[in-house]
Write an enzyme that holds these catalytic residues in place. Sequence first.
Site, PDB file in Angstrom:
ATOM      1  N   LYS A 493      17.271   0.408  -7.431  1.00 35.31           N
ATOM      2  CA  LYS A 493      17.792   1.733  -7.766  1.00 35.31           C
ATOM      3  C   LYS A 493      16.712   2.802  -7.574  1.00 35.31           C
ATOM      4  O   LYS A 493      15.519   2.478  -7.562  1.00 35.31           O
ATOM      5  CB  LYS A 493      18.310   1.736  -9.199  1.00 35.31           C
ATOM      6  CG  LYS A 493      17.241   1.356 -10.219  1.00 35.31           C
ATOM      7  CD  LYS A 493      17.839   0.980 -11.566  1.00 35.31           C
ATOM      8  CE  LYS A 493      16.728   0.701 -12.565  1.00 35.31           C
ATOM      9  NZ  LYS A 493      17.210  -0.027 -13.723  1.00 35.31           N
ATOM     10  N   TYR A 719      -4.650  29.180 -10.590  1.00 29.08           N
ATOM     11  CA  TYR A 719      -3.824  30.056 -11.418  1.00 29.08           C
ATOM     12  C   TYR A 719      -4.304  30.059 -12.859  1.00 29.08           C
ATOM     13  O   TYR A 719      -4.650  29.007 -13.416  1.00 29.08           O
ATOM     14  CB  TYR A 719      -2.375  29.550 -11.436  1.00 29.08           C
ATOM     15  CG  TYR A 719      -1.615  29.794 -10.160  1.00 29.08           C
ATOM     16  CD1 TYR A 719      -1.488  31.081  -9.624  1.00 29.08           C
ATOM     17  CD2 TYR A 719      -0.988  28.741  -9.511  1.00 29.08           C
ATOM     18  CE1 TYR A 719      -0.771  31.293  -8.468  1.00 29.08           C
ATOM     19  CE2 TYR A 719      -0.262  28.936  -8.350  1.00 29.08           C
ATOM     20  CZ  TYR A 719      -0.158  30.232  -7.829  1.00 29.08           C
ATOM     21  OH  TYR A 719       0.555  30.430  -6.703  1.00 29.08           O
TER      22      TYR A 719
HETATM   23  C1  PLP Z   1      16.466  -0.988 -14.278  1.00 29.37           C
HETATM   24  C2  PLP Z   1      17.119  -2.119 -14.863  1.00 29.37           C
HETATM   25  C3  PLP Z   1      16.535  -3.402 -14.837  1.00 29.37           C
HETATM   26  C4  PLP Z   1      15.128  -3.635 -14.383  1.00 29.37           C
HETATM   27  O1  PLP Z   1      14.228  -3.271 -15.380  1.00 29.37           O
HETATM   28  P1  PLP Z   1      12.649  -3.453 -15.229  1.00 29.37           P
HETATM   29  O2  PLP Z   1      12.094  -3.152 -16.551  1.00 29.37           O
HETATM   30  O3  PLP Z   1      12.235  -2.459 -14.202  1.00 29.37           O
HETATM   31  O4  PLP Z   1      12.433  -4.827 -14.792  1.00 29.37           O
HETATM   32  C5  PLP Z   1      17.275  -4.468 -15.259  1.00 29.37           C
HETATM   33  N1  PLP Z   1      18.543  -4.304 -15.734  1.00 29.37           N
HETATM   34  C6  PLP Z   1      19.119  -3.085 -15.823  1.00 29.37           C
HETATM   35  C7  PLP Z   1      20.479  -2.975 -16.364  1.00 29.37           C
HETATM   36  C8  PLP Z   1      18.439  -1.955 -15.400  1.00 29.37           C
HETATM   37  O5  PLP Z   1      18.993  -0.749 -15.493  1.00 29.37           O
END
Ligand code: PLP
Length: 823
Positions: A493, A719
Amino acid sequence: MSINLKSLIPVFDAEWIGSNTDVFIDHISIDSRSLQNGSKTLFIALSGSNNDAHLYIEELIEKGVQNFAVQYIPESVKGKANFLVVKNTLNALQQFASYYRDLFDFPIIGLTGSNGKTIVKEWLNFLLSPDYNIIRSPKSYNSQVGVPLSVIAINEKHNLGIFEAGISTVNEMEKLEKIIKPNIGVLTSIGSAHDEGFENLEQKIKEKLLLFKNTNVIIYQKNELVDKCLADFSAENPIPDRTFFSWSFKDNSADVFILKKETKNELTIIQYQYEDKASDLEIPFNDSASVENAISCLLVLLYFKYDSKTIQNRVQMLYPVQMRLEVKNGINNCSIIDDSYSSDFQSLKIALDFLESQQKKNATKTVILSDIFQSGFSNEELYSKVSQLVSANKINRVIGIGPTISSFKDKFSNCIAFQDTASFIEAFESLNFSNETILIKGARSFQFEEIVSLLEEKTHETVLEINLDSISHNLNYYKSKLADDVKIMVMVKAFGYGNGGLEIAKLLEHHKVDYLGVAFADEGISLKNGGIKLPIMVLNPESTSFPSIIQYKLEPEIYSLKGLNAFLKIAKEKNLKDFPIHIKMDTGMHRLGFEENTIDELIQTLKNNSSVRVQSILSHLATSDDPKHFGFVEKQIGLFEKLSSKLMSELNINPIRHILNTSGISNFPNAQYNMVRLGIGLYGVSNDSSEQKYLENVGTLKSIISQIRTIPSGDSVGYGRRFMAEKETKIATIPIGYADGISRLWGNEIGFVTIKNQKANIVGSVCMDMLMVDVSNINCKEGDSVIIFGESPTVIEMAEALKTIPYEIMTSISQRVKRVFFR
Ligand SMILES: *Cc1c(COP(=O)(O)O)cnc(C)c1O
């Protein structure tokens, strides 16, 4: 090479299951993706704890591969090919290499040490190539797998070998020694790399020395500890006339004593004493690592009896070694693979395999190739081989540059040739490069970097470099923690946590992970459009996206009755049968998911429904990394067990169950169920500091210095004048700012960047597109490379200072920052 396969039965101590006729092979492969695999290939199916090449055999047979060394014959391919069945295929690969090595009898230089192996190897190749046909390890092929692959590239025409051997723990070197069997040993610099695998430095040195068991000479930098180890080593591995050939800056009892060393701009001039004679040597580098590597080369040349004049002439031509293949974005939708510094036959094979793995859908494959030197073959033979290789790799066009390749142009079916780089550049416009994957491969003297710069897309200088090998390494690390039949879903993702979605998905597909996970449907659609075939779960599907989820065969996570009913409605309209869905339970995270009191209704709705199938049941842990809350996690797992069991028994189904994310994998090995969901760990970050050292850094955010100025004491920077110089200060400006994802909180001397391996504090506020750093103590110039994060600072350090988590730092890097992938 042409080898009767059956003659290998005793070498491998193998069982032969296959045809009764004699079979000859001319190629060994362990890479299922290689287009060089053919009917005369022996494919050795390596099988690690996390990657089993036996799974690719069926595919390979379809592509025409006939011969395999295996540990077992998968059911589906029985009777379909020739098999050498062995106990351990890695041993078989090594035994073969060692058997093959013994067919040749010429001097071989074996290099080991902690640092500098590859550079010394490349330099020795350059320095000795006027007088020898050299075979050397390609790139940094120095591992238990890389060494055998290097050695089996030897052919009859070679008369000198240079191979490097790298180890990370005890008992590895002995195996490599048997394969390389060097007669000349070179120990390069001994640093502290890979120290975890050894009890102490002494053990590490002693293990490395085992490469020199059968060498007549050992070349090394004199120091007390190494001398002691060498004394012990010689006592245990005596060889009658072995000599030691040492150098030192400090100890004048060394064979080569460095009398003087001075740096002048980019150069270092040393004076060395050898056999009572002092000579000068100009080394075209000014950093101490390069100087030490050059001195290692000097000793080899002295051992080969070169005179000081020839040595001087050759050493002053040494050049920086580029050790890796880089993929860059090119003009007109081209991708460029830059291998513009080497042109030997063996590395051409590797580069062509890399080209294949980076090939974009529908793009033309082009190779720009210079004359190839010192292959060992006659030109006639060499270019026939190159042409075969090029056609096996289905290259659409070949552009040959150089007098020799030009004169053999007719050997290729599709070759345009130029006498030199300048004529190519003149014709550049007319060649109409567009939508191509282009491998640029040439010997140094052809200066192909000019071609790279013509073809490269001009963007601003900030890039996020993604190391694909590190991703593979991290994946394997987590796979090794899983029980045998536990599947793995990788979360890609948010563009693979900011690192690049499609490229990483492709790599994961090759590694045969079981599932990908994305947050939204459009992320999944772009992966499918990019050619990804793996099943993809969508964590957060909106009802409006259900039609495209169905069209693109994505698999929705369903987390509420409302969502379920909406999906079922569309599923019925479209007459779907058994469409896979994933049921999410809320066990305490309180984000998405069915709560306990909705389970009965969920069961009623799913019962007797044939348009969807519960492919998996999942839940998500609220806190898998903090021991303080482990009791809570146990409760979540308990509730998940209860709810999922109820669903399974009442619906009479047997879906995949999964609850663990990265830290869950580390901390709750008993809750792996049938699958885990790996996220941040793949990208090189663990929430657990003891585990961090086993992971490799994946992303390095880099930029360059745009401008340098020196300001007087009392002047301010940036700045709001938030930095006031208390003394004369040298300031460098770097073209990256908060619009690229660098938090303003990282400015004002909280954060730093790395320039020439040194820390440079950020001074003043971070601007939208730029930031300024203090480089008063750093010897740097405009155009020099700057590391914003990577090995130092790490995203973990940044996250701590900014009171956030690495996830946020990584996913904040703006999409305007180019991603560059390399191995
Ligand atoms: C993002 C996510 C993961 C992975 O989590 P990590 O801590 O990056 O390993 C697993 N399950 C769900 C539902 C997620 O949203």
